[in-house]
Enzyme design. Structure first.
Site, PDB file in Angstrom:
ATOM      1  N   GLU A 181      10.361  -3.058   0.323  1.00  0.00           N
ATOM      2  CA  GLU A 181      11.684  -3.150   0.934  1.00  0.00           C
ATOM      3  C   GLU A 181      12.335  -4.497   0.666  1.00  0.00           C
ATOM      4  O   GLU A 181      13.553  -4.581   0.464  1.00  0.00           O
ATOM      5  CB  GLU A 181      11.580  -2.919   2.450  1.00  0.00           C
ATOM      6  CG  GLU A 181      11.072  -1.529   2.825  1.00  0.00           C
ATOM      7  CD  GLU A 181       9.574  -1.479   3.029  1.00  0.00           C
ATOM      8  OE1 GLU A 181       9.126  -0.731   3.919  1.00  0.00           O
ATOM      9  OE2 GLU A 181       8.843  -2.189   2.293  1.00  0.00           O
ATOM     10  N   GLY A 229     -26.004   8.220 -12.322  1.00  0.00           N
ATOM     11  CA  GLY A 229     -26.759   9.352 -12.828  1.00  0.00           C
ATOM     12  C   GLY A 229     -26.769  10.524 -11.872  1.00  0.00           C
ATOM     13  O   GLY A 229     -26.141  10.513 -10.802  1.00  0.00           O
TER      14      GLY A 229
END
Length: 368
Positions: free
Chosen positions: A58, A297
Site C-alpha cells: 500500500e 528419499g
C-alpha cells in the site's frame, strides 16, 4: 465471491495479485501482497511488498499515486495492517491519503491484524469490501496461511522420477533422470521456499548442496537448509554446510553434539523410533517458515505422507523407464488392499522441456 463486484473490480484485483507474485522470493516470512489504486478504470498507483522489513504494498502504491489517491479505490490482496511493526499501519496510510474505498481479496488471519485493519478503515468512513478473488489470494499465500492458521508450514515434496514412478536405480544412481529444464525449474520453487528439508541418508548418498542457483540469486532470500539427522552422522561433512545459505541440523534429544560445532542445531523429540515430524514442522513454523520443500528419499517422504504432513507433491516425470528393481517414490506406507489406496488431486500438469511436471494434492480418506 460477492456479485456486487464489477468487471473493473475484478480486473484491478487480478492486477494486484500479479504484482504480489513479484515478491515470491523475497518477502518471506511475510505474505506476498499487491496493491492497485485506481480512479475508475484508470490505475493511478500500484506496488507490491518487496522485502521483509521494507514498505508494504500500500505504501508503494500510495507514493506512486500521490494526490490522485484521494477519492480513489485501493485494491489490496490482503487486509491492510493496523499495527506498527517494522513499518507503520497501512490502514492509517490509506486513511491519510483520502482513499474512499478499499477492496481486499481476503481478511488477514495474523493475530495483530485479523479484522482490525477493516475496522480502522470503516471507523474513518472508508468503504470496505472483501472476498474478491479470495480463492486466488489464498492460493498465493498458502504457506503463510498454513503457518498462521495451522501452526505448521505448507509442505511440498519434490521428486524427479521415471514414467514407472522410480527415483533412482537400486544402487542409488539418479543422475540424471530428468532433463536440464526440469532441474532449472526446481530452482524457482526452491527460491520461494522458506526451508529445504532433507534426511541424513540423502546427504550421505547424494551430497546435495540444496542451494538456489539462479541468474538473479542475489535477489533471493536464501532458504534454510534443514537436515533431519537423529544421530548427527552428517554434521561434519557435505556440501549442505557450504555456501552462504544457513543450515539447521535437527537431531534426537539424547545425542551429545561435538564440542566444537559451527553449525546450528536443535533437538527434536522422538516418536516411534524416529524424529517427531509434527514437532519438526512446529519448530520450523516458530522460525517463520511458510513453505517447506522436501528433497529427500523414499523413507522420509513416506513418513511425511503417512503422517498427513504432505500438502503437495511435485513430480518431474521423465519419459524413461527404470524397471521394477529401482527405488520407489515412497516407502513404508504399508498398503496391502485397494481400499487403502491414496487419492491425489491433480492441480496442474505442465511440460517442462522433455519432462512432465505434475503438481498433486493428497486427498483425505472419505468415510464410507
Amino acid at each position: 465471491m460477492s456479485s456486487g463486484f464489477s468487471a473493473i473490480d475484478h480486473a484491478m484485483m487480478a492486477r494486484a495479485l500479479r504484482l504480489a507474485e513479484r515478491g515470491a522470493y523475497t518477502t518471506k516470512p511475510n505474505p506476498m501482497v499487491g496493491c492497485v489504486i485506481a480512479q475508475g478504470d484508470e490505475v493511478v498507483g500500484e506496488g507490491w511488498h518487496q522485502r521483509q522489513g521494507g514498505p508494504h504494498a500500500e505504501v508503494f502504491a500510495l507514493q506512486a499515486a500521490g494526490d490522485r489517491a484521494r477519492g480513489a479505490t485501493a485494491y489490496v490482496t490482503l487486509e491492510p495492517c493496523a499495527h506498527t511493526g517494522r513499518t507503520g499501519p497501512c490502514a492509517e496510510a490509506l486513511i491519510a491519503a483520502g482513499v474512499a474505498r478499499v477492496v481486499a481479496a481476503m481478511r488477514d488471519p495474523f493475530p495483530q491484524v485479523d479484522g482490525a485493519g477493516f475496522e480502522k478503515l470503516r471507523a474513518a468512513g472508508v468503504s470496505v469490501e472483501s472476498g474478491l478473488m479470495e480463492v486466488q489470494a489464498r492460493a498465493l499465500n498458502e504457506g503463510f496461511l498454513s503457518r498462521i492458521e495451522r501452526g505448521r508450514p505448507w509442505v511440498r515434496v519434490k521428486f524427479g522420477c521415471s514414467l514407472d514412478g522410480r527415483t533412482a536405480m537400486a544402487n542409488g544412481d539418479s543422475k540424471w533422470i530428468t532433463g536440464d529444464a526440469s532441474r532449472a525449474d526446481v530452482m524457482h520453487w526452491r527460491a520461494r521456499a522458506g526451508a529445504i528439508l532433507t534426511g541424513a541418508g540423502t546427504v550421505l548418498a547424494d551430497d546435495p548442496s540444496l542451494t538456489v542457483r539462479l541468474a538473479d540469486a542475489s535477489e533471493v532470500v536464501a532458504p534454510l537448509r534443514v537436515v533431519l539427522d537423529p544421530g548427527l552422522a552428517t554434521i561434519a561433512r557435505g556440501q549442505v554446510r557450504e555456501g552462504d545459505a544457513p543450515t539447521l541440523y535437527l537431531h534426537a534429544p539424547d545425542i551429545k553434539p561435538p564440542r566444537v560445532l559451527a553449525a546450528e542445531r536443535a533437538a527434536v523429540p522422538n516418536r516411534g523410533g524416529m524424529l517427531d515430524l509434527d514437532a519438526v514442522m512446529a519448530l520450523l513454523a516458530q522460525r517463520g517458515i511458510n513453505e517447506v520443500q522436501v528433497e529427500a528419499g523414499a523413507t522420509l517422504a513416506g513418513a511425511l505422507l503417512k503422517a498427513g504432513l504432505v500438502d503437495e507433491l511435485m513430480l518431474y516425470m521423465a519419459p524413461v523407464l527404470l524397471g521394477d528393481t529401482a527405488r520407489p517414490l515412497f516407502a513404508g506406507l504399508g498398503l496391502s488392499e485397494m481400499a487403502q489406496r491414496l487419492h491425489l488431486q491433480v492441480l496442474e500438469t505442465r511440460a517442462v522441456g522433455e519432462d512432465l511436471r505434475l503438481r498433486l494434492r493428497p486427498q483425505r480418506p472419505q468415510a464410507d
